[in-house]
Motif scaffolding. Sequence first.
Motif, mmCIF file in Angstrom:
data_model
loop_
_atom_site.group_PDB
_atom_site.id
_atom_site.type_symbol
_atom_site.label_atom_id
_atom_site.label_comp_id
_atom_site.label_asym_id
_atom_site.label_seq_id
_atom_site.Cartn_x
_atom_site.Cartn_y
_atom_site.Cartn_z
ATOM 1 N N PRO A 6 0.827 -1.223 0.000
ATOM 2 C CA PRO A 6 0.000 0.000 0.000
ATOM 3 C C PRO A 6 0.860 1.273 0.000
ATOM 4 O O PRO A 6 1.786 1.396 0.807
ATOM 5 C CB PRO A 6 -0.806 -0.127 1.306
ATOM 6 N N MET A 177 -5.489 1.936 -6.242
ATOM 7 C CA MET A 177 -6.186 2.065 -4.955
ATOM 8 C C MET A 177 -7.470 2.847 -5.212
ATOM 9 O O MET A 177 -7.553 3.615 -6.172
ATOM 10 C CB MET A 177 -5.297 2.776 -3.923
ATOM 11 N N ALA A 205 -8.690 -6.837 -2.110
ATOM 12 C CA ALA A 205 -7.386 -6.176 -1.976
ATOM 13 C C ALA A 205 -6.260 -7.146 -2.261
ATOM 14 O O ALA A 205 -6.397 -8.354 -2.082
ATOM 15 C CB ALA A 205 -7.235 -5.610 -0.567
ATOM 16 N N TRP A 210 -5.561 -1.782 -3.891
ATOM 17 C CA TRP A 210 -5.824 -1.602 -2.462
ATOM 18 C C TRP A 210 -7.133 -0.865 -2.208
ATOM 19 O O TRP A 210 -7.421 0.137 -2.864
ATOM 20 C CB TRP A 210 -4.662 -0.821 -1.827
ATOM 21 N N ASP A 212 -9.187 1.692 0.037
ATOM 22 C CA ASP A 212 -8.704 2.909 0.713
ATOM 23 C C ASP A 212 -9.852 3.534 1.512
ATOM 24 O O ASP A 212 -10.708 4.202 0.937
ATOM 25 C CB ASP A 212 -8.196 3.875 -0.380
ATOM 26 N N ALA A 248 -4.536 -3.178 5.392
ATOM 27 C CA ALA A 248 -3.624 -2.990 4.251
ATOM 28 C C ALA A 248 -4.051 -1.749 3.469
ATOM 29 O O ALA A 248 -4.093 -1.742 2.238
ATOM 30 C CB ALA A 248 -3.584 -4.227 3.350
ATOM 31 N N SER A 249 -4.397 -0.716 4.212
ATOM 32 C CA SER A 249 -4.829 0.531 3.585
ATOM 33 C C SER A 249 -3.614 1.344 3.155
ATOM 34 O O SER A 249 -2.582 1.315 3.828
ATOM 35 C CB SER A 249 -5.648 1.335 4.592
ATOM 36 N N GLY A 282 0.255 -9.021 1.210
ATOM 37 C CA GLY A 282 -0.753 -8.084 0.718
ATOM 38 C C GLY A 282 -2.189 -8.463 1.008
ATOM 39 O O GLY A 282 -3.105 -8.075 0.277
ATOM 40 N N GLN A 284 -5.687 -8.231 3.111
ATOM 41 C CA GLN A 284 -6.418 -7.304 3.980
ATOM 42 C C GLN A 284 -7.063 -8.100 5.103
ATOM 43 O O GLN A 284 -7.585 -9.194 4.872
ATOM 44 C CB GLN A 284 -7.483 -6.572 3.166
#
Length: 376
Positions: A6, A177, A205, A210, A212, A248-249, A282, A284
Amino acid sequence: MLAPTPPMGWNSWNTFGVKINEALIRETADAFVETGLKEAGYEYVVLDDGWMAPERGSKGEFVADPEKFPSGMKALGDYIHSKGLKYGIYSCAGTHTCQKLPASYGNEELDARTFASWGVDFLKYDYCYKPPGVDGQALYRKMGQALRTSGRDIIFSLCNWGADEVWKWGASTGGHMWRTTGDISDSWESMAKLGFSQAQLHSYAGPDRWNDPDMLIVGVSGNSQCIGGDGCTDAEYRTHMTLWCLLASPLMIGCDVRDMTPETKATLTAPEVLAVDQDPLGRQARSLSAENHNVQVWTKPLADGSVAVGLFNKATKGERLATVAWESLGIGIDTEATVRDLWAGADLGVFRGSFASSIEPHGCRLVKVTPPAPGE
Ligand code: GAL
């Protein structure tokens, strides 16, 4: 891949709104280096709405506001790059930005070329003033394509506030994202509403794509020019950081980094917490079960075979006991696993079957559960 993990950086909006200028951006880049944010992994310095002049130039090109950015946007990018950082900018898919300034509708290719010529590395692309009847997805595809042929690698950050389930198609536009929520404000209620609402999105994600849930409010502390809110306690901001790292933002700092308290800096740079966000697998985090008396447990598998676990107490008053059972992590119930406190950076010991902790109101615990390696 432009965003294998991210993206991390800073964005002007949450504290400054449209009150931005080149001195602020240069000082922010300086502060990235001086305060250790760069060393911690923060890379993108992003200008949000308000950088552009009220009219385009004679050839239809974007022009910087001459009072705020007298040296021009290329010079600003050069300065950011000279610090070893990356340069982010903002536009909008509609006819105007949300602050009624010129935006990219109908000018996508020209604007992407202009951004590339300025050395831009990251574009946040908003969704205000979309002409009625025009398909929003098509507008994001158009800018995605324009960026791809601009001659420069540019991260594409979609900001349509989660409209039309963007998590299902954001990556297909070339997006790295996409905002999944409306705007955050500087309060526990807003942060918790957005962050804890992400439970259903984990499967969308992954590296280069990603979800967000909006930019960070850590350290904004009631000083925003535009997003509202009276601020949070340091413990609440740590809960915010914990949740965003588990999700994982992208981590876009929203405070004035020239003027951080030691607590704000510590919250933003805790290495083992950031490592959860930046983990190369990676994934989430997902929420383990329905909320139980304001307790939530979120789990994020990590590349080394361990699992990051967030234990949260959303209650306003009263400590709560939160428990995570190995079973729900995919670890055998008889397994003796090592538990490490990632905020403290200290091992808590070896636990069999489960781990439990008492959590303060609006607080959390972030631990890493590591089963023994095979054969141990
Ligand atoms: C909103 C967006 C904010 C900020 C603002 C600028 O639509 O969600 O993050 O970019 O516009 O006007």
